[in-house]
Motif scaffolding. Structure first.
Motif, PDB file in Angstrom:
ATOM      1  N   GLU A 151     -46.765 -44.496  10.208  1.00  0.00           N
ATOM      2  CA  GLU A 151     -46.029 -43.910   9.028  1.00  0.00           C
ATOM      3  C   GLU A 151     -45.024 -42.891   9.244  1.00  0.00           C
ATOM      4  O   GLU A 151     -43.964 -42.731   8.966  1.00  0.00           O
ATOM      5  CB  GLU A 151     -46.831 -43.621   7.646  1.00  0.00           C
ATOM      6  CG  GLU A 151     -45.961 -43.099   6.488  1.00  0.00           C
ATOM      7  CD  GLU A 151     -46.828 -42.627   5.285  1.00  0.00           C
ATOM      8  OE1 GLU A 151     -46.545 -42.814   4.456  1.00  0.00           O
ATOM      9  OE2 GLU A 151     -47.942 -42.454   5.778  1.00  0.00           O
ATOM     10  N   LEU A 159     -39.227 -46.119   3.992  1.00  0.00           N
ATOM     11  CA  LEU A 159     -40.641 -45.910   3.331  1.00  0.00           C
ATOM     12  C   LEU A 159     -40.231 -46.210   1.647  1.00  0.00           C
ATOM     13  O   LEU A 159     -40.946 -46.616   1.049  1.00  0.00           O
ATOM     14  CB  LEU A 159     -40.997 -44.502   3.780  1.00  0.00           C
ATOM     15  CG  LEU A 159     -41.622 -44.207   5.076  1.00  0.00           C
ATOM     16  CD1 LEU A 159     -42.082 -42.784   5.296  1.00  0.00           C
ATOM     17  CD2 LEU A 159     -42.620 -45.394   5.560  1.00  0.00           C
ATOM     18  N   LEU A 162     -40.018 -49.522   0.894  1.00  0.00           N
ATOM     19  CA  LEU A 162     -41.329 -50.137   0.871  1.00  0.00           C
ATOM     20  C   LEU A 162     -41.981 -49.861  -0.396  1.00  0.00           C
ATOM     21  O   LEU A 162     -42.610 -50.717  -1.035  1.00  0.00           O
ATOM     22  CB  LEU A 162     -42.399 -49.480   1.848  1.00  0.00           C
ATOM     23  CG  LEU A 162     -41.885 -50.250   3.496  1.00  0.00           C
ATOM     24  CD1 LEU A 162     -42.563 -49.545   4.505  1.00  0.00           C
ATOM     25  CD2 LEU A 162     -42.245 -51.576   3.430  1.00  0.00           C
ATOM     26  N   ARG A 163     -42.004 -48.406  -0.918  1.00  0.00           N
ATOM     27  CA  ARG A 163     -42.512 -48.196  -2.351  1.00  0.00           C
ATOM     28  C   ARG A 163     -41.879 -49.053  -3.405  1.00  0.00           C
ATOM     29  O   ARG A 163     -42.465 -49.457  -4.358  1.00  0.00           O
ATOM     30  CB  ARG A 163     -42.183 -46.764  -2.443  1.00  0.00           C
ATOM     31  CG  ARG A 163     -42.936 -45.752  -1.564  1.00  0.00           C
ATOM     32  CD  ARG A 163     -42.642 -44.211  -1.690  1.00  0.00           C
ATOM     33  NE  ARG A 163     -43.326 -43.401  -0.907  1.00  0.00           N
ATOM     34  CZ  ARG A 163     -42.851 -42.558   0.074  1.00  0.00           C
ATOM     35  NH1 ARG A 163     -41.725 -43.057   0.325  1.00  0.00           N
ATOM     36  NH2 ARG A 163     -43.505 -42.114   0.793  1.00  0.00           N
ATOM     37  N   TYR A 179     -48.620 -48.984  -2.087  1.00  0.00           N
ATOM     38  CA  TYR A 179     -47.505 -48.544  -0.932  1.00  0.00           C
ATOM     39  C   TYR A 179     -48.193 -48.806   0.431  1.00  0.00           C
ATOM     40  O   TYR A 179     -47.582 -49.221   1.292  1.00  0.00           O
ATOM     41  CB  TYR A 179     -47.154 -47.135  -1.136  1.00  0.00           C
ATOM     42  CG  TYR A 179     -46.823 -46.625   0.082  1.00  0.00           C
ATOM     43  CD1 TYR A 179     -45.234 -46.953   0.488  1.00  0.00           C
ATOM     44  CD2 TYR A 179     -47.420 -45.801   0.729  1.00  0.00           C
ATOM     45  CE1 TYR A 179     -44.702 -46.199   1.465  1.00  0.00           C
ATOM     46  CE2 TYR A 179     -46.737 -45.076   1.918  1.00  0.00           C
ATOM     47  CZ  TYR A 179     -45.650 -45.543   2.160  1.00  0.00           C
ATOM     48  OH  TYR A 179     -45.222 -44.690   3.459  1.00  0.00           O
ATOM     49  N   THR A 180     -49.525 -48.817   0.599  1.00  0.00           N
ATOM     50  CA  THR A 180     -50.145 -48.706   1.882  1.00  0.00           C
ATOM     51  C   THR A 180     -50.225 -50.362   1.989  1.00  0.00           C
ATOM     52  O   THR A 180     -50.250 -50.867   3.150  1.00  0.00           O
ATOM     53  CB  THR A 180     -51.488 -48.214   1.936  1.00  0.00           C
ATOM     54  OG1 THR A 180     -52.334 -48.662   0.571  1.00  0.00           O
ATOM     55  CG2 THR A 180     -51.514 -46.461   1.742  1.00  0.00           C
ATOM     56  N   LEU A 183     -46.764 -50.894   3.619  1.00  0.00           N
ATOM     57  CA  LEU A 183     -46.774 -50.620   4.880  1.00  0.00           C
ATOM     58  C   LEU A 183     -47.447 -51.275   5.545  1.00  0.00           C
ATOM     59  O   LEU A 183     -46.901 -51.386   6.896  1.00  0.00           O
ATOM     60  CB  LEU A 183     -47.248 -49.016   4.697  1.00  0.00           C
ATOM     61  CG  LEU A 183     -47.295 -48.191   6.297  1.00  0.00           C
ATOM     62  CD1 LEU A 183     -45.839 -48.123   6.667  1.00  0.00           C
ATOM     63  CD2 LEU A 183     -47.919 -46.929   5.783  1.00  0.00           C
ATOM     64  N   HIS A 186     -45.345 -54.259   6.784  1.00  0.00           N
ATOM     65  CA  HIS A 186     -44.184 -53.723   7.675  1.00  0.00           C
ATOM     66  C   HIS A 186     -44.633 -53.654   8.826  1.00  0.00           C
ATOM     67  O   HIS A 186     -43.740 -53.899   9.953  1.00  0.00           O
ATOM     68  CB  HIS A 186     -43.618 -52.439   7.020  1.00  0.00           C
ATOM     69  CG  HIS A 186     -42.445 -52.214   7.671  1.00  0.00           C
ATOM     70  ND1 HIS A 186     -41.190 -53.014   7.894  1.00  0.00           N
ATOM     71  CD2 HIS A 186     -42.103 -50.892   8.267  1.00  0.00           C
ATOM     72  CE1 HIS A 186     -40.278 -52.106   8.424  1.00  0.00           C
ATOM     73  NE2 HIS A 186     -40.749 -50.924   9.035  1.00  0.00           N
ATOM     74  N   SER A 283     -38.830 -51.565  12.193  1.00  0.00           N
ATOM     75  CA  SER A 283     -37.849 -50.580  11.655  1.00  0.00           C
ATOM     76  C   SER A 283     -36.832 -50.210  12.710  1.00  0.00           C
ATOM     77  O   SER A 283     -35.723 -50.162  12.150  1.00  0.00           O
ATOM     78  CB  SER A 283     -38.719 -49.205  11.520  1.00  0.00           C
ATOM     79  OG  SER A 283     -39.154 -49.106  10.330  1.00  0.00           O
TER      80      SER A 283
END
Length: 432
Positions: A151, A159, A162-163, A179-180, A183, A186, A283
């Motif tokens: 992260e 990020l 993603l949220r 959110y996790t 993540l 991702h 990313s």
């Protein structure tokens, strides 16, 4: 939100009324009519055999569970409603090939819009990771803990997106997607690739004698992974427009193109070398596509670090130039040939020692090299020739023998795209 609350209340009352009727009709005997619930909810002709009691109790428990689940899902949908989202998302199609177009002013709203449109793909990928984790011997909480170590290396705007993805998907499905969870999806290649068996992406590049470049790839994984995948055309204010392949909440698989005509492709390699957490390749790909106005800028982003998060080969370029490189966690080496083929193995002889399986994909590597060389005998590999190679079955374009065996999920050439194995005249034209 008021009308949603009214519907939830009506459904709740209906379930309660149904439960009462079933209880009285299936549980109460005539002699029990004056006792307990049977007295309070008195109905005539309620005498039934004893064995129905157990079934009635089970049914009532199930109804209670349904009520609880329904209320929980409804509360999720209510709590994740956002009225100030900018932009819009819509499904588009080119020659029967669907993709999602989305535009917005900020990363969170972009993620929220995409999350609502592909909510069930995100939820399915969560189940996929839970299931495959169980199969390969690691728990989903442990998987999320590993993903969390990446992260700090991910750009903040990623990020935020993603949220938004997590909130939009939660609102759409009613199931809580955190959110996790987003993540973890991702960075799933970094967090899991050492556990999975190697897969089968085929990447081809040709520097033609007429000054043009022909590049493209098959993106292979498993049939079980296919339902998570989607092509997304993203138009975020302040960023380059991008067109990329995604899986669940992953912001970009390593396959896509930006509005300046720069395309990026990859082939993953299963190796025995550990790697430290860093910016995940998903990313890096997204950052390179959405910020690069020149090929030099894309080069600087991709090779900003001398180390890698796992083993892979990469190719990127435009219609006149391309770069190709092979990576282990500690270094990378460029390929300078006019013909380049990557198929989940290393062509560098001294790097064979890093492979988990020396034989994996080697026959496919030789076969594709032969096909490229044969079609390029005049010094030019055309778009049609490239696509014919990508669609060549069963060695290049592959159909999995089982749900979790390698299968061609998608293909992309910078110009043409689609899901599954390439077929003549059945492909989409990249919208940027």
């Amino acid at each position: 939100m008021l009308w949603i609350a009214v519907i939830v209340f009506i459904v709740f009352v209906a379930f309660i009324a149904t439960g009462i009727v079933l209880f009285r009709e299936l549980v109460c005997k005539r002699k029990q009519i004056t006792r307990g619930l049977c007295k309070n909810f008195k109905f005539p002709n309620a005498k039934h055999p004893k064995w129905k009691k157990f079934g009635a109790i089970v049914l009532i428990v199930l109804l209670s569970g349904i009520i609880g689940e329904g209320l929980w899902m409804a509360s999720n949908r209510l709590s994740y409603i956002r009225f100030d989202i900018t932009g819009y998302a819509e499904w588009r199609e080119d020659n029967t090939m669907p993709y999602l177009y989305v535009e917005s002013d900020n990363p969170y709203d972009m993620g929220y819009l995409v999350g609502q449109e592909i909510a069930w793909k995100i939820y399915y990928m969560k189940l996929y990771l839970v299931g495959t984790g169980f199969f390969y011997g690691f728990s989903y909480p442990k998987f999320k803990k590993v993903a969390a170590t990446y992260e700090q290396y991910i750009p903040e705007d990623h990020l935020e997106e993603l949220r938004g993805l997590a909130d939009g998907a939660s609102q759409k499905t009613g199931f809580h997607i955190s959110y996790t969870d987003a993540l973890a999806q991702h960075v799933f290649t970094e967090a899991t690739y050492g556990f999975f068996e190697p897969r089968g992406c085929t990447v081809i590049g040709s520097n033609n004698t007429d000054g043009s470049v022909t590049i493209g790839q098959n993106w292979d994984f498993s049939d079980a992974f296919k339902p998570t995948m989607v092509w997304v055309h993203a138009n975020l204010t302040g960023k380059q427009e991008t067109f990329s392949l995604r899986g669940g909440a992953c912001l970009s698989l390593i396959c896509g193109k930006n509005e300046n005509g720069f395309s990026l492709f990859s082939s993953l390699v299963s190796i025995n070398q550990p790697a430290d957490p860093m910016m995940p390749l998903s990313s890096i790909t997204k950052l390179a596509l959405e910020t690069s106005a020149t090929l030099e800028e894309m080069y600087n982003i991709i090779y900003a670090s001398p180390v890698s998060s796992y083993g892979y080969s990469m190719m990127f370029g435009n219609s006149t130039d391309f770069f190709a490189s092979q990576h282990i966690p500690s270094q990378y080496i460029f390929n300078t040939s006019d013909e380049v083929v990557f198929t989940n193995t290393y062509t560098i002889e001294t790097w064979q020692q890093y492979l988990l399986d020396l034989d994996y994909s080697w026959n496919r590597q030789i076969y594709v090299e032969y096909m490229v060389d044969s079609n390029r005998s005049d010094g030019i590999l055309t778009q049609n020739e490239l696509c014919a190679i990508l669609g060549d079955q069963p060695i290049v374009g592959r159909s999995g023998e089982s749900l979790f065996s390698s299968s061609t999920c998608a293909y992309f050439t910078g110009e043409r795209f689609g899901m599954g194995i390439y077929k003549d005249l059945i492909f989409g034209i990249c919208p940027i």
